[in-house]
Scaffold this motif. Structure first.
Motif, PDB file in Angstrom:
ATOM      1  N   GLY B 123       0.886  -1.050   0.014  1.00 56.74           N
ATOM      2  CA  GLY B 123       0.000   0.035   0.108  1.00 56.74           C
ATOM      3  C   GLY B 123       0.684   1.196   0.034  1.00 56.74           C
ATOM      4  N   PRO B 124       0.670   2.237   0.876  1.00 56.43           N
ATOM      5  CA  PRO B 124       1.387   3.337   1.021  1.00 56.43           C
ATOM      6  C   PRO B 124       2.837   3.235   1.343  1.00 56.43           C
ATOM      7  CG  PRO B 124       0.061   2.998   3.308  1.00 56.43           C
ATOM      8  CD  PRO B 124       0.018   2.021   2.265  1.00 56.43           C
ATOM      9  N   ASP B 125       3.675   4.293   1.016  1.00 51.72           N
ATOM     10  CA  ASP B 125       5.105   4.047   1.088  1.00 51.72           C
ATOM     11  C   ASP B 125       5.475   3.977   2.618  1.00 51.72           C
ATOM     12  OD1 ASP B 125       5.417   4.848  -1.498  1.00 51.72           O
ATOM     13  OD2 ASP B 125       6.240   6.715  -0.991  1.00 51.72           O
ATOM     14  N   ARG B 126       4.682   4.278   3.500  1.00 48.97           N
ATOM     15  CA  ARG B 126       5.095   3.937   5.000  1.00 48.97           C
ATOM     16  C   ARG B 126       3.721   3.547   5.669  1.00 48.97           C
ATOM     17  NH1 ARG B 126       9.457   6.073   7.576  1.00 48.97           N
ATOM     18  NH2 ARG B 126      10.895   7.117   6.199  1.00 48.97           N
ATOM     19  N   LEU B 127       3.759   2.637   6.497  1.00 45.56           N
ATOM     20  CA  LEU B 127       2.870   2.357   7.391  1.00 45.56           C
ATOM     21  C   LEU B 127       3.254   1.816   8.736  1.00 45.56           C
ATOM     22  CD1 LEU B 127       2.715  -1.172   7.906  1.00 45.56           C
ATOM     23  CD2 LEU B 127       1.844  -0.945   5.470  1.00 45.56           C
ATOM     24  N   THR B 128       2.586   1.831   9.868  1.00 42.36           N
ATOM     25  CA  THR B 128       3.006   1.766  11.138  1.00 42.36           C
ATOM     26  C   THR B 128       2.667   0.191  11.498  1.00 42.36           C
ATOM     27  OG1 THR B 128       0.959   2.959  12.103  1.00 42.36           O
ATOM     28  CG2 THR B 128       3.286   3.890  11.887  1.00 42.36           C
ATOM     29  N   LEU B 129       3.343  -0.435  12.323  1.00 42.29           N
ATOM     30  CA  LEU B 129       2.647  -1.818  12.834  1.00 42.29           C
ATOM     31  C   LEU B 129       2.554  -1.683  14.153  1.00 42.29           C
ATOM     32  CD1 LEU B 129       2.218  -4.783  11.667  1.00 42.29           C
ATOM     33  CD2 LEU B 129       4.862  -4.969  12.341  1.00 42.29           C
TER      34      LEU B 129
END
Lengths: 245, 245
Positions: B123-129
């Protein structure tokens, strides 16, 4: 076809003789700190089977290995590449000399934005891990091909490129989408949620797509048999031999 | 001491005969989705060496295995436990029957708060887990021992508990802290940042701590030799034999 394969074997015919093939295998490792990492269930077995089949067909094989369950096959050139970034560099560096590239490795889509230099300590009950996208290697190969064509400097033909798509949902749609966006020559899609397909197994169930759509759906069979069939398709589609023999 | 060990071997003496030992090995796997997971560099070799040494000394060995690099040793009871949660359940279920527990597995401190049922798409360039703490198994064992003592219902003596601490910084301070908080009997600390120590290697460099502080620092040696020494310390400290033989 089996009879022909046996005839080829007995006659010592090497249908990939003189061809340089670059294969990736295993699951990439994206580190959070010196001991922890994100990876996936890839065992490397599909890439190993592809390398063994190509080796036995006379190809000069370079195998770029991430984390795998067992040791790689003998008789092929091994290049270690732990992370997506290392694998990208290893593949691009060897692309100009490859006649075919088969990207069987399961490359992480995301990696931790920050890699800690020492082991992170246990802290709060919850924490968030910032992830960023890894380089898209198949896209990078597609971009390299386009630039090589545009500049006119590249040798012809450019490497024949085979991508893999491990999906659990919408296998066909995702495979065709990947094929179009990354302009590779074949996409091998496997539904890793099916019994006997994909990660860790000695067998696979795959569907092979070209620009025109589904080329063939291979029922459950050994990864080695899948590899033999894929090399046959590569030889035909790359123009290295007449189809339908 | 080597001479005594040889004498014991030749005389068929089994210093752990009649003892039931529970050992954990490998790195836990904490899944994000059906194919991706967080794990660590543990190979399982230290736990395997402990299991082999205990088996050869006559113990009845149960080995709780997470992800390991190779197959577990023969002649021991194998229990599979992929995640920290599965390992907690496997250990606590077998605790009442164990004479000693050695927690050599590298258990994840954090796991994804949500496990996706199908493979997450790019998906997006950044994500938070989002991560949450896993159960602290050593603490759970400590709590179980305290409750067993308080209720008076438990058999005596309670299992002798050995924890491991894989650290890259402040090895001694962290080991003593772990020992005190979790009330185990011994802590084996290894500095995984040192060459020849810890994850993946066939050798280890460890320091063993008891309630009184450092008991001994074992220089670079095979994991099997480390295992032999640890069982010697367990036998002495658990009161199964006289010290200093």
């Amino acid at each position: 076809e089996i009879v022909l394969a046996i005839v080829e074997l007995l006659s010592g015919k090497k249908p990939l003789a003189g061809k340089r093939v670059l294969i990736t295998a295993g699951g990439t490792v994206e580190r959070l700190d010196p001991v922890r990492y994100i990876t996936n269930d890839s065992s490397g077995k599909m890439g190993f089977a592809l390398a063994e089949a190509a080796r036995d067909q006379g190809a000069d094989v370079t195998l770029v290995c991430a984390r795998t369950d067992g040791p790689p096959p003998a008789g092929v050139r091994i290049v270690k590449a732990e992370s997506a970034e290392e694998m990208r560099a290893a593949v691009l560096a060897r692309l100009p000399e490859a006649d075919a590239v088969v990207k069987a490795a399961a490359v992480a889509d995301y990696r931790p934005s920050v890699r800690h230099g020492s082991k992170m300590k246990k802290g709060p009950d919850r924490l968030t891990l910032e992830l960023e996208r890894t380089p898209d290697i198949l896209q990078a190969i597609g971009d390299w091909k386009r630039e090589a064509e545009a500049s006119g400097a590249a040798r012809s033909p450019l490497p024949f490129v085979v991508g893999f798509a491990a999906e659990t949902d919408d296998v066909e749609r995702n495979a065709l989408d990947k094929l179009a966006r990354k302009r590779c020559d074949l996409i091998v899609a496997n539904d890793v949620s099916r019994e006997g397909a994909g990660f860790g197994a000695d067998t696979n169930i795959v569907s092979v797509y070209g620009a025109e759509g589904l080329i063939e759906a291979l029922p459950l069979q050994s990864k080695r048999a899948v590899a033999e069939r894929l090399w046959k398709l590569v030889r035909e589609r790359a123009g290295w031999e007449e189809p339908g023999r």
